[in-house]
Design a protein around this motif. Structure first.
Motif, PDB file in Angstrom:
ATOM      1  N   SER A 118       0.781  -1.218   0.005  1.00  0.00           N
ATOM      2  CA  SER A 118       0.050  -0.090  -0.090  1.00  0.00           C
ATOM      3  C   SER A 118       0.708   1.102   0.159  1.00  0.00           C
ATOM      4  O   SER A 118       2.006   1.252   0.509  1.00  0.00           O
ATOM      5  CB  SER A 118      -0.779   0.159   1.250  1.00  0.00           C
ATOM      6  OG  SER A 118      -0.190   0.085   2.392  1.00  0.00           O
ATOM      7  N   PRO A 119       0.209   2.417  -0.407  1.00  0.00           N
ATOM      8  CA  PRO A 119       1.028   3.871  -0.300  1.00  0.00           C
ATOM      9  C   PRO A 119       1.580   3.955   1.320  1.00  0.00           C
ATOM     10  O   PRO A 119       2.774   4.319   1.142  1.00  0.00           O
ATOM     11  CB  PRO A 119       0.217   4.658  -0.650  1.00  0.00           C
ATOM     12  CG  PRO A 119      -1.059   3.800  -1.601  1.00  0.00           C
ATOM     13  CD  PRO A 119      -0.985   2.509  -1.088  1.00  0.00           C
ATOM     14  N   ALA A 120       0.857   3.499   2.167  1.00  0.00           N
ATOM     15  CA  ALA A 120       1.256   3.730   3.199  1.00  0.00           C
ATOM     16  C   ALA A 120       2.741   3.093   3.814  1.00  0.00           C
ATOM     17  O   ALA A 120       3.576   3.371   4.311  1.00  0.00           O
ATOM     18  CB  ALA A 120       0.369   3.620   4.527  1.00  0.00           C
ATOM     19  N   ALA A 123       5.652   4.023   2.207  1.00  0.00           N
ATOM     20  CA  ALA A 123       6.179   5.523   2.763  1.00  0.00           C
ATOM     21  C   ALA A 123       6.766   5.161   4.144  1.00  0.00           C
ATOM     22  O   ALA A 123       8.004   5.495   4.217  1.00  0.00           O
ATOM     23  CB  ALA A 123       4.961   6.375   3.127  1.00  0.00           C
ATOM     24  N   ALA A 124       6.412   3.887   4.647  1.00  0.00           N
ATOM     25  CA  ALA A 124       7.160   3.380   5.731  1.00  0.00           C
ATOM     26  C   ALA A 124       8.359   2.814   5.390  1.00  0.00           C
ATOM     27  O   ALA A 124       9.214   3.002   6.150  1.00  0.00           O
ATOM     28  CB  ALA A 124       6.205   2.278   6.635  1.00  0.00           C
TER      29      ALA A 124
END
Length: 466
Positions: A118-120, A123-124
């Motif tokens: 996922s995008p999150a 980012a993590a």
């Protein structure tokens, strides 16, 4: 229609190659089974050793054009070192029955498919990598500071022994400069990414025929003077002699071969490799500038360093178009990096800058002895038995002249007249050189040359009769 089919076949071939790539664990097993190092594999397929490490851990996947070479290497290693078969454990069980007599076994459930990141999550992951990079950078800065203290500590030690006598301390420091800089160099290699060969097998062109005779490599250092250096049509010209600061120290940032040199007769230049090259140079038609080959008097082929070849190719490129590209006949090169000596260079540059800022001439003198003797003895020298890399020595020296040539060209572009270029650090200019260069003792600055009595060197070129 034929072109469309060829395009389809090319895509299918690419898909087959991708499907045939062994998994990361098998890549690692094959390399280790063959007794190959990562730098050896990297040099063979044209990438950096860290890239091979990423492939073997699954962090990244091989991509064209290196993927095809890497796959061919793995396929060849798999034939030599096939996957070992697990031995069947010894038991007292009777021979297995035919498949038709065996009870039907339940089919195990398929492995769950992992959802796309996922995008999150991306980012993590990116944040994690940035954090780790900051930690590595902070650790490297801490290490550089500790290694820099080895230099300042030696100065303090000799000053204490000499009872504060700066001249006596500088004499002692100059005598220990070579072993000290080699210890510092070895310390910078402990956490380095690249393996290297300190005593590689050398081609004959890098061997001196006699102790008092040079090898065949041309470093391109000039003793060049403008054709009108005595009487100039634009005279009277007021000339200032300038020195480039710490020329060898700056030149330590250059492309160096990190392994044993290998011969090639392809006539092509690989930007990821470095070494020495046999070329036929193009003619130079710019008498207002020193030739990038220095004062070469003989026409025809000659052996040059990587630094000189890159300068020639740059000047032949679309940005300058000052000459034709050289003809490359053959080369001795290995995989290379521009940053091999950079940790050592940064440590010495930082200590030097701090010494100059505080007026510490003893430390500045010691640092100069360290980097100048490091470069001059890394070839064949009885004063330095820890390394034999004449190719490095030639390349660093040639890089120093390439840097000086760049400054001469910059001055010429700004409208100054270049009167002479000497060695690797001396440039004589007519005109207001302060419009081009900053005066000072920093690595990017220039200072006015002085004579033996400390008097700045200025002179006038008289006007010639037309």
């Amino acid at each position: 229609m034929g072109g469309e089919l060829e395009g389809v076949e090319a895509l299918l071939a690419e898909a087959r190659r991708a499907a045939a790539m062994p998994d990361p664990a098998e890549r690692l097993r094959l390399r280790q089974a063959a007794g190959l190092s990562r730098p050896q594999v990297a040099g063979a397929v044209g990438v950096e050793p860290q890239t091979v490490a990423n492939w073997e851990t699954g962090r990244t996947e091989p991509a064209p054009p290196a993927r095809g070479k890497y796959l061919r290497l793995l396929e060849g290693l798999a034939e030599i070192h096939p996957t070992p078969k697990e031995p069947r454990p010894a038991t007292d069980e009777p021979a297995p029955r035919a498949a038709a007599d065996l009870p039907r076994q339940p089919v195990p459930p398929a492995a769950p498919q992992h959802p796309a990141e996922s995008p999150a999550a991306r980012a993590a992951r990116a944040g994690h990598e940035r954090h780790q990079e900051r930690r590595r950078t902070t650790s490297a800065d801490h290490t550089r500071e500790e290694l820099g203290q080895l230099v300042t500590g030696a100065v303090h030690e000799e000053l204490t022994k000499a009872g504060g006598d700066a001249e006596s301390a500088m004499d002692k420091l100059a005598k220990r400069a070579i072993p000290d800089v080699m210890r510092l160099f070895a310390a910078t290699r402990k956490t380095a990414r690249y393996e290297y060969t300190a005593y590689p097998a050398l081609p004959d062109i890098l061997r001196k025929p006699r102790k008092d005779a040079p090898d065949l490599i041309w470093e391109a250092r000039p003793s060049w003077r403008h054709p009108g250096h005595r009487r100039h049509p634009d005279g009277d010209l007021h000339v200032t002699a300038l020195d480039a600061n710490a020329a060898y120290l700056s030149a330590m940032k250059t492309w160096l071969p990190i392994g044993r040199l290998e011969h090639s007769a392809t006539g092509e230049h690989d930007k990821k490799r470095s070494g020495v090259h046999l070329i036929t140079p193009p003619p130079w038609h710019h008498p207002e500038l020193p030739s990038p080959l220095g004062d070469r008097e003989e026409a025809g082929p000659l052996w040059i360093t990587e630094a000189t070849l890159r300068l020639l190719l740059r000047l032949a490129g679309p940005k300058h178009r000052l000459l034709d590209p050289p003809v490359i006949h053959e080369s001795w090169t290995s995989s290379a990096t521009e940053n091999f000596l950079d940790a050592l260079r940064q440590i010495l540059a930082t200590v030097r800058a701090n010494a100059l800022a505080s007026g510490d001439d003893v430390t500045a003198h010691y640092v100069k002895a360290m980097y100048s003797k490091f470069v001059s003895t890394m070839g064949e020298s009885h004063n330095n038995r820890d390394i034999t890399r004449p190719d490095w020595m030639h390349i660093v020296r040639a890089q120093a002249f390439a840097n000086l040539w760049g400054r001469a060209f910059k001055a010429h572009q700004a409208g100054l007249t270049v009167i002479s270029a000497m060695g690797t650090d001396e440039l004589h200019l007519a005109g207001d050189w302060h419009t081009v260069f900053t005066e000072g003792r920093g690595l990017s600055e220039m200072k006015v040359k002085t004579d033996r009595d400390g008097v700045p060197v200025h002179y006038t070129v008289a006007r010639s009769s037309r």
